[in-house]
Design a protein around this motif. Structure first.
Motif, PDB file in Angstrom:
ATOM      1  N   TYR A  23      -2.900  82.911  39.875  1.00 36.34           N
ATOM      2  CA  TYR A  23      -2.908  83.842  41.009  1.00 36.34           C
ATOM      3  C   TYR A  23      -1.617  84.655  41.030  1.00 36.34           C
ATOM      4  CZ  TYR A  23      -3.551  85.393  45.878  1.00 36.34           C
ATOM      5  OH  TYR A  23      -3.701  86.135  47.022  1.00 36.34           O
ATOM      6  N   ALA A  24      -0.486  83.991  40.864  1.00 37.27           N
ATOM      7  CA  ALA A  24       0.801  84.691  40.870  1.00 37.27           C
ATOM      8  C   ALA A  24       0.882  85.671  39.706  1.00 37.27           C
ATOM      9  CB  ALA A  24       1.944  83.684  40.806  1.00 37.27           C
ATOM     10  N   SER A  25       0.357  85.289  38.551  1.00 34.13           N
ATOM     11  CA  SER A  25       0.380  86.165  37.382  1.00 34.13           C
ATOM     12  C   SER A  25      -0.451  87.420  37.600  1.00 34.13           C
ATOM     13  CB  SER A  25      -0.137  85.424  36.158  1.00 34.13           C
ATOM     14  OG  SER A  25       0.722  84.375  35.826  1.00 34.13           O
ATOM     15  N   MET A  26      -1.565  87.287  38.303  1.00 37.60           N
ATOM     16  CA  MET A  26      -2.391  88.456  38.599  1.00 37.60           C
ATOM     17  C   MET A  26      -1.585  89.494  39.369  1.00 37.60           C
ATOM     18  SD  MET A  26      -6.009  86.912  39.814  1.00 37.60           S
ATOM     19  CE  MET A  26      -7.254  86.379  38.661  1.00 37.60           C
ATOM     20  N   PHE A  27      -0.823  89.046  40.348  1.00 30.89           N
ATOM     21  CA  PHE A  27      -0.039  89.976  41.146  1.00 30.89           C
ATOM     22  C   PHE A  27       1.164  90.518  40.398  1.00 30.89           C
ATOM     23  CE2 PHE A  27      -2.666  88.205  44.398  1.00 30.89           C
ATOM     24  CZ  PHE A  27      -2.908  89.297  45.216  1.00 30.89           C
ATOM     25  N   SER A  28       1.679  89.739  39.490  1.00 30.57           N
ATOM     26  CA  SER A  28       2.818  90.183  38.686  1.00 30.57           C
ATOM     27  C   SER A  28       2.408  91.227  37.659  1.00 30.57           C
ATOM     28  CB  SER A  28       3.442  88.975  37.974  1.00 30.57           C
ATOM     29  OG  SER A  28       4.425  89.371  37.080  1.00 30.57           O
TER      30      SER A  28
END
Length: 90
Positions: free
Chosen positions: A80-85
């Motif tokens: 999830y964090a990678s998607m936003f990054s």
């Protein structure tokens, strides 16, 4: 060879079906926050097995189960964090 790069469209101009579906991982950012906090809270339970793995097969099995659960939860939080990054937020 041209050094001119094509301008990327703004994220808001991209059709939704061509963007990350972050809701498929966590419905809201608050849900992600809660899952991240849970991962951090479960770390001590896994650390409790330090220097105990030689106590026997059941202790080792319990550690492997706890560790696997923690890694799976942490991986979901990371996705999830990678998607936003990875998105252009400009």
């Amino acid at each position: 060879m041209s050094s001119t790069a094509a301008a990327l469209p703004q994220r808001s101009a991209i059709a939704t079906e061509h963007t990350w579906n972050s809701e498929s991982v966590f419905a809201t950012h608050a849900d992600w926050d809660a899952a991240a906090a849970l991962v951090l809270a479960e770390i001590p339970a896994v650390q409790a097995y330090k220097d105990r793995l030689s106590e026997g097969p059941s202790v080792l099995a319990d550690f492997l189960d706890a560790s696997d659960r923690l890694v799976r939860k942490a991986a979901t939080v990371l996705v999830y964090a990678s998607m936003f990054s990875a998105v252009d937020t400009g």
